[in-house]
Structure formats: structure tokens, C-alpha cells
Write a protein that holds these residues in place. Structure first.
Motif, PDB file in Angstrom:
ATOM      1  N   MET A  39      -5.244   1.661  39.931  1.00  0.00           N
ATOM      2  CA  MET A  39      -5.692   1.554  41.167  1.00  0.00           C
ATOM      3  C   MET A  39      -7.101   1.879  40.976  1.00  0.00           C
ATOM      4  O   MET A  39      -7.690   2.458  40.103  1.00  0.00           O
ATOM      5  CB  MET A  39      -5.236   2.773  41.896  1.00  0.00           C
ATOM      6  CG  MET A  39      -5.919   3.044  43.416  1.00  0.00           C
ATOM      7  SD  MET A  39      -4.981   4.204  44.288  1.00  0.00           S
ATOM      8  CE  MET A  39      -6.093   4.477  45.632  1.00  0.00           C
ATOM      9  N   ASP A  46      -6.264   5.535  32.782  1.00  0.00           N
ATOM     10  CA  ASP A  46      -5.357   4.763  33.612  1.00  0.00           C
ATOM     11  C   ASP A  46      -5.828   3.224  33.547  1.00  0.00           C
ATOM     12  O   ASP A  46      -4.544   2.377  33.530  1.00  0.00           O
ATOM     13  CB  ASP A  46      -5.563   5.139  35.085  1.00  0.00           C
ATOM     14  CG  ASP A  46      -4.289   4.584  36.027  1.00  0.00           C
ATOM     15  OD1 ASP A  46      -3.084   4.717  35.529  1.00  0.00           O
ATOM     16  OD2 ASP A  46      -4.501   4.022  36.976  1.00  0.00           O
ATOM     17  N   VAL A  49      -6.638   4.155  55.651  1.00  0.00           N
ATOM     18  CA  VAL A  49      -5.705   4.940  55.172  1.00  0.00           C
ATOM     19  C   VAL A  49      -5.292   4.201  53.750  1.00  0.00           C
ATOM     20  O   VAL A  49      -5.491   3.188  53.149  1.00  0.00           O
ATOM     21  CB  VAL A  49      -4.321   4.875  56.321  1.00  0.00           C
ATOM     22  CG1 VAL A  49      -4.845   5.450  57.342  1.00  0.00           C
ATOM     23  CG2 VAL A  49      -3.952   3.321  56.274  1.00  0.00           C
ATOM     24  N   TYR A  50      -4.329   5.095  52.900  1.00  0.00           N
ATOM     25  CA  TYR A  50      -3.525   4.592  51.929  1.00  0.00           C
ATOM     26  C   TYR A  50      -2.466   4.207  52.502  1.00  0.00           C
ATOM     27  O   TYR A  50      -1.298   4.800  52.522  1.00  0.00           O
ATOM     28  CB  TYR A  50      -3.447   5.693  50.951  1.00  0.00           C
ATOM     29  CG  TYR A  50      -4.601   6.227  50.354  1.00  0.00           C
ATOM     30  CD1 TYR A  50      -5.346   5.783  49.556  1.00  0.00           C
ATOM     31  CD2 TYR A  50      -4.640   7.643  50.883  1.00  0.00           C
ATOM     32  CE1 TYR A  50      -6.654   6.553  48.871  1.00  0.00           C
ATOM     33  CE2 TYR A  50      -5.949   8.494  50.243  1.00  0.00           C
ATOM     34  CZ  TYR A  50      -6.626   7.918  49.350  1.00  0.00           C
ATOM     35  OH  TYR A  50      -7.757   8.574  48.878  1.00  0.00           O
ATOM     36  N   GLU A  51      -2.355   2.671  52.764  1.00  0.00           N
ATOM     37  CA  GLU A  51      -1.114   2.133  53.444  1.00  0.00           C
ATOM     38  C   GLU A  51       0.124   2.220  52.701  1.00  0.00           C
ATOM     39  O   GLU A  51       1.214   2.832  53.104  1.00  0.00           O
ATOM     40  CB  GLU A  51      -1.453   0.771  53.963  1.00  0.00           C
ATOM     41  CG  GLU A  51      -0.047   0.504  54.959  1.00  0.00           C
ATOM     42  CD  GLU A  51      -0.450  -0.598  55.891  1.00  0.00           C
ATOM     43  OE1 GLU A  51      -1.479  -1.206  55.959  1.00  0.00           O
ATOM     44  OE2 GLU A  51       0.703  -0.951  56.678  1.00  0.00           O
ATOM     45  N   ILE A  52      -0.090   1.901  51.450  1.00  0.00           N
ATOM     46  CA  ILE A  52       1.239   1.716  50.548  1.00  0.00           C
ATOM     47  C   ILE A  52       1.703   2.997  50.324  1.00  0.00           C
ATOM     48  O   ILE A  52       2.995   2.884  50.347  1.00  0.00           O
ATOM     49  CB  ILE A  52       0.781   1.158  49.238  1.00  0.00           C
ATOM     50  CG1 ILE A  52       0.248  -0.454  49.196  1.00  0.00           C
ATOM     51  CG2 ILE A  52       1.748   1.142  48.186  1.00  0.00           C
ATOM     52  CD1 ILE A  52       0.916  -1.335  48.900  1.00  0.00           C
ATOM     53  N   GLY A  62      -8.711  -2.559  48.372  1.00  0.00           N
ATOM     54  CA  GLY A  62      -8.356  -1.625  49.549  1.00  0.00           C
ATOM     55  C   GLY A  62      -9.445  -0.583  49.724  1.00  0.00           C
ATOM     56  O   GLY A  62     -10.065  -0.352  48.716  1.00  0.00           O
ATOM     57  N   ASP A  63      -9.413   0.041  50.846  1.00  0.00           N
ATOM     58  CA  ASP A  63     -10.599   1.066  50.936  1.00  0.00           C
ATOM     59  C   ASP A  63     -10.337   2.184  50.014  1.00  0.00           C
ATOM     60  O   ASP A  63     -11.326   2.915  49.383  1.00  0.00           O
ATOM     61  CB  ASP A  63     -10.750   1.576  52.434  1.00  0.00           C
ATOM     62  CG  ASP A  63      -9.464   1.818  53.178  1.00  0.00           C
ATOM     63  OD1 ASP A  63      -8.364   1.997  52.752  1.00  0.00           O
ATOM     64  OD2 ASP A  63      -9.562   2.224  54.415  1.00  0.00           O
ATOM     65  N   GLY A  64      -9.060   2.824  50.027  1.00  0.00           N
ATOM     66  CA  GLY A  64      -9.080   3.855  49.048  1.00  0.00           C
ATOM     67  C   GLY A  64      -9.098   3.476  47.628  1.00  0.00           C
ATOM     68  O   GLY A  64      -9.818   4.351  47.087  1.00  0.00           O
ATOM     69  N   MET A  78     -12.246   4.941  45.025  1.00  0.00           N
ATOM     70  CA  MET A  78     -12.106   5.259  43.527  1.00  0.00           C
ATOM     71  C   MET A  78     -12.845   4.814  42.337  1.00  0.00           C
ATOM     72  O   MET A  78     -12.750   5.265  41.430  1.00  0.00           O
ATOM     73  CB  MET A  78     -10.663   4.764  43.182  1.00  0.00           C
ATOM     74  CG  MET A  78      -9.775   5.965  42.295  1.00  0.00           C
ATOM     75  SD  MET A  78      -8.195   5.596  42.037  1.00  0.00           S
ATOM     76  CE  MET A  78      -7.218   6.613  43.305  1.00  0.00           C
ATOM     77  N   ASN A  99      -8.886   0.041  56.144  1.00  0.00           N
ATOM     78  CA  ASN A  99      -7.849   0.128  57.339  1.00  0.00           C
ATOM     79  C   ASN A  99      -7.803   1.669  57.396  1.00  0.00           C
ATOM     80  O   ASN A  99      -7.135   2.331  58.324  1.00  0.00           O
ATOM     81  CB  ASN A  99      -6.138  -0.186  56.977  1.00  0.00           C
ATOM     82  CG  ASN A  99      -5.987   0.280  55.537  1.00  0.00           C
ATOM     83  OD1 ASN A  99      -6.420   1.219  55.032  1.00  0.00           O
ATOM     84  ND2 ASN A  99      -4.775  -0.477  55.080  1.00  0.00           N
ATOM     85  N   MET A 154      -2.892  -3.902  46.253  1.00  0.00           N
ATOM     86  CA  MET A 154      -2.394  -3.011  47.074  1.00  0.00           C
ATOM     87  C   MET A 154      -1.550  -4.014  48.451  1.00  0.00           C
ATOM     88  O   MET A 154      -1.158  -4.912  48.119  1.00  0.00           O
ATOM     89  CB  MET A 154      -3.271  -2.063  48.126  1.00  0.00           C
ATOM     90  CG  MET A 154      -3.901  -0.985  46.785  1.00  0.00           C
ATOM     91  SD  MET A 154      -2.369  -0.126  45.931  1.00  0.00           S
ATOM     92  CE  MET A 154      -3.474   0.457  44.769  1.00  0.00           C
ATOM     93  N   VAL A 155      -1.750  -3.588  49.637  1.00  0.00           N
ATOM     94  CA  VAL A 155      -1.100  -4.464  50.602  1.00  0.00           C
ATOM     95  C   VAL A 155      -1.501  -5.974  50.609  1.00  0.00           C
ATOM     96  O   VAL A 155      -0.637  -6.619  50.851  1.00  0.00           O
ATOM     97  CB  VAL A 155      -1.438  -3.637  52.242  1.00  0.00           C
ATOM     98  CG1 VAL A 155      -1.114  -4.728  53.382  1.00  0.00           C
ATOM     99  CG2 VAL A 155      -0.754  -2.357  52.325  1.00  0.00           C
TER     100      VAL A 155
HETATM  101  C1  LIG Z   1      -5.038   6.621  40.093  1.00  0.00           C
HETATM  102  C2  LIG Z   1      -4.020   6.334  40.867  1.00  0.00           C
HETATM  103  N1  LIG Z   1      -3.722   7.310  41.735  1.00  0.00           N
HETATM  104  C3  LIG Z   1      -3.039   7.321  42.957  1.00  0.00           C
HETATM  105  C4  LIG Z   1      -2.017   6.280  43.030  1.00  0.00           C
HETATM  106  C5  LIG Z   1      -1.031   6.357  44.008  1.00  0.00           C
HETATM  107  N2  LIG Z   1      -1.317   5.189  45.058  1.00  0.00           N
HETATM  108  C6  LIG Z   1      -0.731   3.899  44.704  1.00  0.00           C
HETATM  109  S1  LIG Z   1      -1.144   2.803  46.093  1.00  0.00           S
HETATM  110  C7  LIG Z   1      -2.030   4.019  46.951  1.00  0.00           C
HETATM  111  C8  LIG Z   1      -2.882   3.798  48.247  1.00  0.00           C
HETATM  112  C9  LIG Z   1      -3.809   2.467  48.107  1.00  0.00           C
HETATM  113  O1  LIG Z   1      -4.671   2.676  49.244  1.00  0.00           O
HETATM  114  P1  LIG Z   1      -5.733   1.561  49.569  1.00  0.00           P
HETATM  115  O2  LIG Z   1      -6.478   1.031  48.445  1.00  0.00           O
HETATM  116  O3  LIG Z   1      -6.378   2.178  50.553  1.00  0.00           O
HETATM  117  O4  LIG Z   1      -4.797   0.087  49.733  1.00  0.00           O
HETATM  118  P2  LIG Z   1      -3.879  -0.192  51.080  1.00  0.00           P
HETATM  119  O5  LIG Z   1      -2.423   0.553  50.491  1.00  0.00           O
HETATM  120  O6  LIG Z   1      -4.253   0.582  52.197  1.00  0.00           O
HETATM  121  O7  LIG Z   1      -3.762  -1.207  51.107  1.00  0.00           O
HETATM  122  C10 LIG Z   1      -2.089   5.339  45.938  1.00  0.00           C
HETATM  123  C11 LIG Z   1      -3.044   6.545  46.355  1.00  0.00           C
HETATM  124  C12 LIG Z   1      -2.315   5.322  41.874  1.00  0.00           C
HETATM  125  N3  LIG Z   1      -1.299   4.212  41.859  1.00  0.00           N
HETATM  126  N4  LIG Z   1      -3.170   5.241  41.033  1.00  0.00           N
END
Ligand SMILES: Cc1ncc(C[n+]2csc(CCOP(=O)(O)OP(=O)(O)O)c2C)c(N)n1
Lengths: 197, 170
Positions: free
Chosen positions: A56, B88, A111-114, A80-82, A86, A109, A33-34
Motif C-alpha cells: 500500500m 513492506d 475514506v479507506y474504502e476497501i 487512493g487517498d489513504g 502513506m 474519496n 485499491m478500488v
Molecule cells: C501498510 C499497510 N497498511 C494497511 C493496509 C490495510 N489496507 C488495505 S487496503 C486499505 C485502504 C486503502 O485506502 P485508499 O488508498 O484510500 O483506497 P480506497 O480503498 O479508498 O480505494 C488499507 C488500510 C495495508 N494493506 N498495508
């Protein structure tokens, strides 16, 4: 527990990456992610970087596999926290496998920043550090300011893992550059480097 | 009758273990299914293959890829249900890393070629076909050479290949 709220002082994510890059030696870095997008600007050893955006939530699993396969080589995972939400079971899997050479750093952070900064479920109501401890991990750190994180970095990187670190970071707040390298290529490059050492 | 000989022929945990070792596997990343209890006992009693238990099958696929990056030779052992769960990871990692990966998948509900009623069986081959993942059935120790063949195929294709286990281990 350090709750994330809008008033909470937060670590500058890029400053944390900078600090990590300056202390990193021959560790493999798996990130997502970010942090995967921003890390190339700081990394000094791209051959050992594995940006993992393919599925993810699984960066911690990839890091675990590499760590188990190369116990003498440290592996750092920037999650990433999101993403970690998962794959929370991976904390239990990691605690059970006990890789001494794995350091899992979650950049919280809130949030889901990306995808545009939407809040993660339960933002500010749960504690990754408590979840990590409750999963059986023993070396657990949590920071909401850069200075104590930097002050502890050497200890974090030198002690026996598995080690879990939660960094309460601010959003980077810009459209981070897309990774220049294709994930499979990076994975094969890291494999090549590891095979040769 | 073909059906009778098939149900009588046994698939032994010891045979599977021998086949895995003969093909050079080093780690078993796995989550059990009701059919594979004997295999777990055999694996746990054998030091030469490391057992990496996981909480969820999607982890297993990616942990195995991590082990492959680290130059080990892991095999993933899961049930067909777990293959669906790890969709996935298969899509976003196993099919894009360009590395060999052997998946041994318990074919829950396989009915020896007769019509199946369990959706965990009905959707298994169509899903693997949709991903372009080759798959081979084993039902007894006589079929175990397919483990080595599947691994060779995985290496040649630099991608995932599945062995479907259509019989309970004994
Ligand atoms: C299984 C799955 N669900 C949803 C997504 C869409 N998605 C891509 S990036 C992202 C957010 C990532 O958030 P985080 O892990 O908190 O990292 P950050 O962006 O804050 O660095 C999401 C929901 C995905 N790629 N795969």
C-alpha cells in the motif's frame, strides 16, 4: 481548497474511470485499491495495465520508475487517498525527478474504502493539490465534478508532466470485484510488452 | 591479524562505481548513509549512471522495480536502517514480482566479525534470512567481484539479492 464533506458534490468514480479508459491510448496504467478492482471492466488495453496492490502507498513509486525508464511512453497512476497519505514523500521525489510522462491521479474519496470505509486522518482538512504544489509539482489539477474533469482530460494527457490530478470522488459503495490477475504476472507482462516495443 | 588487514583494506567509491558499470547497471536509486558520501560524489560526477534520490527507502525498492519493468537495470543503495524501513515494499513487491533486484546495503554497526552492539547491524542478516534473501559481504575492493556474482544470482533467482557493505567508502 475543495473540502470533502458529506454534502460535497463528488465525482462518480466509475464514470471517471470510464472517461479515462475512453481517452487512453498506449499509456501504461498503474492502479491500486478500488480503482484496481474496477478498472478491468473499463480498460481496453489490459496488457498495459499494472494493478499494484502488493504494498500500500507505493503505486506512485512504481509509476515513477516505469516513467523514468521509458520517457517516451506516458504512465498514468491511479492512487487512493489513504495510499498517497502513506507515501507523501513520493510527491517530492517525483517533483525532483521531473518525469515529463507521468500523470498521478489521486481518487480522493475521503475514506479507506476497501477496508470498509473508515475515514482517512484529517478527512476534509488537507489539500492534496496544495501538498502537490508545495512539493514542487507545477501542473496540478483538482476537480469535484465530472464535466470539468472530462473537459480538461485532453489537456491533462497532452501537456508535459509531471502532472498531478486530484479527483474528489464518491465511494463506489459496493464490494468491488477482486482482481483476476496476479500482480507479478501483470508486471512481467507489461515488461514483456515494453521490451518488444 | 585478520582484523588489522581488514580495516586497512579500502573500499573505494571509484571501485564500486566501476563494478556497477561493469555489471551493466543503468540507474542508482538511493538514499545516503553516513558512510557513503564519497560514493555520492563519484556517482554525481558520472553521467553514465543515473542517480534517482528518494525521500524514503520503501520508495526506492518500488521505483527500482518500475525501472526493471521498463527494461532498465537499477541498483538500490541504502543503509540497513532503510532496509528495515522498506519492509513492506520488499515483502509485497520485490519478493513477488519475479524480477531480479540488487540491493546494496550499508551494514551500519558491522564489527568485522566481532560482536556487534548496533541493532541496525544485529537484526540485518536475521531479517534477510527470514525473507530468504541471499546476502554477501564486501569489505574492500578485493571483494567487488561479489557485485557481479550477486547480480547473476538475482537474475537466476528472479528476485532480490543483497550485497552488504561492511566498510566505509574512501
Ligand atoms: C501498510 C499497510 N497498511 C494497511 C493496509 C490495510 N489496507 C488495505 S487496503 C486499505 C485502504 C486503502 O485506502 P485508499 O488508498 O484510500 O483506497 P480506497 O480503498 O479508498 O480505494 C488499507 C488500510 C495495508 N494493506 N498495508
Amino acid at each position: 481548497m475543495l473540502a470533502i464533506t458529506t454534502e460535497t458534490p463528488r465525482i462518480d468514480c466509475l464514470a471517471a474511470l470510464d472517461a479515462l479508459a475512453s481517452r487512453r491510448t498506449d499509456q501504461i496504467v498503474v492502479n491500486t485499491m478500488v480503482t484496481a478492482r474496477e478498472w478491468p471492466a473499463y480498460s481496453r488495453n489490459e496488457d498495459l495495465d499494472l494493478p499494484f496492490i502488493g504494498c500500500m502507498g507505493k503505486a506512485s513509486s512504481l509509476g515513477l520508475g516505469i516513467a523514468l525508464g521509458r520517457p517516451e511512453r506516458q504512465v498514468l497512476v491511479f492512487d487512493g487517498d489513504g495510499s498517497l497519505l502513506m507515501n507523501l514523500g513520493s510527491l517530492v521525489t517525483i517533483a525532483a525527478a521531473r518525469p515529463k510522462n507521468l500523470v498521478l491521479i489521486v481518487f480522493e474519496n475521503g475514506v479507506y474504502e476497501i477496508t470498509g470505509g473508515q475515514p482517512v486522518p484529517g478527512q476534509g482538512q488537507f489539500s492534496f493539490a496544495a501538498l502537490a504544489r508545495g512539493s514542487g509539482l507545477e501542473r496540478v489539477y483538482e476537480f469535484d465534478a465530472l464535466e470539468p474533469f472530462v473537459a480538461h482530460l485532453e489537456e491533462i494527457l497532452s501537456g508535459p508532466g509531471p502532472t498531478f490530478v486530484c479527483l474528489k470522488v464518491a465511494e463506489v459503495g459496493r464490494r468491488s470485484p477482486k482482481p483476476g490477475r496476479v500482480m507479478g504476472e501483470a508486471a512481467r507482462r507489461v515488461r514483456e510488452v515494453l521490451a518488444g516495443t | 591479524m585478520a582484523t588489522e588487514t581488514r580495516t586497512e583494506a579500502a573500499l573505494s567509491a571509484a571501485g564500486v562505481l566501476r563494478a556497477l558499470k561493469a555489471s551493466g547497471f543503468t540507474d542508482v536509486v538511493w538514499l545516503p548513509d553516513s558512510e557513503s558520501g564519497f560514493l555520492h560524489q563519484a556517482l554525481a560526477a558520472d553521467d553514465s549512471l543515473r542517480l534517482v534520490p528518494v525521500c524514503r527507502e520503501g520508495e526506492a525498492i518500488v521505483i527500482a522495480l518500475g525501472l526493471t519493468v521498463a527494461d532498465r537495470q537499477p541498483v538500490v543503495i541504502i543503509q540497513s536502517t532503510g532496509l528495515f524501513e522498506s519492509g513492506d515494499s520488499i515483502r509485497g513487491a520485490a519478493l513477488s514480482f519475479g524480477m531480479p533486484l540488487l540491493l546494496i546495503v550499508g551494514y551500519r554497526g558491522w564489527n568485522y566479525g566481532r560482536p556487534m552492539t548496533d541493532t541496525a547491524a544485529i537484526y540485518l542478516e536475521p531479517v534477510l534470512n527470514a525473507w530468504g534473501i541471499p546476502h554477501h559481504l564486501i569489505e574492500s575492493d578485493d571483494d567487488l567481484e561479489r557485485v557481479q556474482q550477486a547480480w547473476t544470482e538475482a537474475v537466476e533467482r528472479a528476485g532480490p539479492v543483497a550485497v552488504l557493505v561492511g566498510q566505509e567508502y574512501e
